[in-house]
Design a protein around this motif. Structure first.
Motif, PDB file in Angstrom:
ATOM      1  N   ASP A 208       0.862  -1.185   0.000  1.00 41.73           N
ATOM      2  CA  ASP A 208       0.000   0.000   0.000  1.00 41.73           C
ATOM      3  C   ASP A 208       0.898   1.235   0.000  1.00 41.73           C
ATOM      4  OD1 ASP A 208      -1.728   2.119   0.521  1.00 41.73           O
ATOM      5  OD2 ASP A 208      -2.967   0.969   1.926  1.00 41.73           O
ATOM      6  N   ALA A 209       1.274   1.701  -1.187  1.00 43.51           N
ATOM      7  CA  ALA A 209       2.246   2.787  -1.295  1.00 43.51           C
ATOM      8  C   ALA A 209       1.743   4.069  -0.637  1.00 43.51           C
ATOM      9  CB  ALA A 209       2.586   3.045  -2.759  1.00 43.51           C
ATOM     10  N   ASP A 210       0.451   4.349  -0.738  1.00 43.01           N
ATOM     11  CA  ASP A 210      -0.081   5.572  -0.118  1.00 43.01           C
ATOM     12  C   ASP A 210       0.096   5.540   1.392  1.00 43.01           C
ATOM     13  OD1 ASP A 210      -0.831   6.581  -2.569  1.00 43.01           O
ATOM     14  OD2 ASP A 210      -2.903   5.868  -2.428  1.00 43.01           O
ATOM     15  N   VAL A 271      12.693   1.742   2.459  1.00 43.40           N
ATOM     16  CA  VAL A 271      12.535   0.523   1.674  1.00 43.40           C
ATOM     17  C   VAL A 271      11.098   0.034   1.867  1.00 43.40           C
ATOM     18  CG1 VAL A 271      13.331  -1.849   1.371  1.00 43.40           C
ATOM     19  CG2 VAL A 271      14.975  -0.041   1.966  1.00 43.40           C
ATOM     20  N   HIS A 272      10.368  -0.152   0.783  1.00 44.25           N
ATOM     21  CA  HIS A 272       8.998  -0.637   0.948  1.00 44.25           C
ATOM     22  C   HIS A 272       8.563  -1.461  -0.246  1.00 44.25           C
ATOM     23  CE1 HIS A 272       6.943   2.470  -1.632  1.00 44.25           C
ATOM     24  NE2 HIS A 272       7.983   3.211  -1.296  1.00 44.25           N
ATOM     25  N   GLY A 273       7.475  -2.200  -0.057  1.00 45.39           N
ATOM     26  CA  GLY A 273       6.967  -3.146  -1.043  1.00 45.39           C
ATOM     27  C   GLY A 273       6.769  -4.486  -0.371  1.00 45.39           C
ATOM     28  N   ASP A 274       6.540  -5.540  -1.167  1.00 51.40           N
ATOM     29  CA  ASP A 274       6.472  -6.860  -0.547  1.00 51.40           C
ATOM     30  C   ASP A 274       7.877  -7.273  -0.103  1.00 51.40           C
ATOM     31  OD1 ASP A 274       7.835  -7.841  -2.815  1.00 51.40           O
ATOM     32  OD2 ASP A 274       5.996  -8.555  -3.770  1.00 51.40           O
ATOM     33  N   ALA A 275       7.951  -8.391   0.630  1.00 54.43           N
ATOM     34  CA  ALA A 275       9.232  -8.768   1.231  1.00 54.43           C
ATOM     35  C   ALA A 275      10.316  -8.981   0.186  1.00 54.43           C
ATOM     36  CB  ALA A 275       9.057 -10.022   2.084  1.00 54.43           C
ATOM     37  N   ALA A 276       9.967  -9.593  -0.933  1.00 54.94           N
ATOM     38  CA  ALA A 276      10.966  -9.837  -1.975  1.00 54.94           C
ATOM     39  C   ALA A 276      11.474  -8.530  -2.564  1.00 54.94           C
ATOM     40  CB  ALA A 276      10.371 -10.726  -3.072  1.00 54.94           C
ATOM     41  N   THR A 277      10.565  -7.584  -2.778  1.00 55.99           N
ATOM     42  CA  THR A 277      10.969  -6.274  -3.309  1.00 55.99           C
ATOM     43  C   THR A 277      11.884  -5.562  -2.322  1.00 55.99           C
ATOM     44  OG1 THR A 277       8.906  -6.087  -4.571  1.00 55.99           O
ATOM     45  CG2 THR A 277      10.088  -4.044  -4.092  1.00 55.99           C
TER      46      THR A 277
END
Length: 315
Positions: A208-210, A271-277
């Motif tokens: 959820d980037a927002d 750093v954000h995103g799913d764990a792999a990202t």
């Protein structure tokens, strides 16, 4: 695989013995504490020394002006004996708020105080009797009752060239914070190639980037308005990007300050995103010259912090 560190205790959490013991199996090589207004920097590491004897343990950082030099040497010596060859003492100047407003100390000549403390600790932790006049304090006849069998490595919190060069010249490494993978190149350029560079990286496992950007802007406003971090980002080349935030903050308009922070800055520094990202992004820091990433997971939803720590481990 190189080093892969984690911050303990986890954000706002009580230290979890089972999860600390599990860290080596998850691929973590290091556990680093912090010292601001939560846990102190040493107690979590003393516990972790017995719970996970495979981990390297470090303080990132303890301030040089909130303890006397002798007390700092005694505490470091204790940890060094609890975790021989596994304890790294990270020290730094800290900030005026932490030193003066919260700890009734004096935030005077921070570079010199850090340098003098480093030099004193080198001698004291080697078992020497220290009588010396430094620029920022005098020591008369201090000697550890029991010096550590193996003195700990000492690393310095360093944001700009002068402190980075001191870390390269006299310490065993440098610790930095609040930077992008691209910024690592500029920091690394001030250090010798073989100098360890450690950085705490704030990580939010969320797609959820927002939500992440709203959280990140609050964190950025709280940190990057502190003079030492403002100067760091001026040096990194973000003076114009951050000027509207600083002006609104100086005018006590906190909402305007938050709105002035561009989304791209959050994306650069958090750093954000799913764990792999997130893991892939962290490897970009390493590719640009970071030796030791120290993850600081920040919860953004109901996912338990223990699950986040497990998801961010390396295969």
């Amino acid at each position: 695989m190189g080093r892969w560190g984690i911050t303990i205790p986890y954000a706002g959490q009580v230290l979890d013995r089972e999860l600390v013991a599990e860290l080596p199996k998850l691929g973590y090589t290091d556990a680093w504490s912090a010292e601001v207004n939560g846990s102190d920097g040493f107690t979590p590491l003393a516990l972790a020394a017995g719970w996970a004897p495979e981990l390297r343990l470090g303080t990132a950082i303890v301030p040089v002006s909130t303890r006397g030099p002798g007390l700092l040497a005694m505490t470091a010596a204790t940890l060094a004996d609890l975790a021989p060859e596994r304890f790294v003492l990270g020290i730094g100047a800290s900030s005026l708020v932490i030193v003066e407003q919260w700890n009734a100390g004096e935030f005077v000549k921070p570079f010199a105080r850090t340098r003098d403390t480093l030099r004193f600790l080198r001698a004291a932790l080697a078992g020497e009797k220290v009588t010396a006049t430094y620029e920022t304090f005098d020591i008369k006849g201090f000697k550890l009752e029991r010096a550590p069998r193996i003195p700990p490595r000492i690393v310095l919190a360093a944001l700009r060239p002068r402190m980075l060069r001191l870390a390269a010249a006299e310490a065993d490494g440098a610790i930095t914070n609040w930077l992008s993978p691209e910024d690592v190149r500029k920091v690394r350029a001030e250090l010798d190639d073989d100098t360890e560079l450690i950085a705490r990286l704030f990580v939010v496992v969320s797609e959820d980037a927002d939500k992440v950007r709203a959280l990140g802007k609050r964190m950025i406003a709280a940190y990057l308005t502190v003079p030492v971090y403002a100067a760091f980002h001026d040096w990194l080349g973000r003076a114009e990007m951050l000027r509207p935030m600083h002006e609104a903050w100086a005018a006590n308009d906190r909402q305007a300050a938050l709105k002035a922070i561009p989304d791209e800055l959050v994306d650069q520094l958090i750093v954000h995103g799913d764990a792999a990202t997130c893991r892939a992004r962290i490897t970009e820091y390493v590719a640009n010259g970071l030796t030791t990433p120290v993850l600081a997971p920040i919860p953004a939803d109901e996912t338990p912090i223990a699950q986040i720590v497990r998801d961010l481990g390396t295969p």
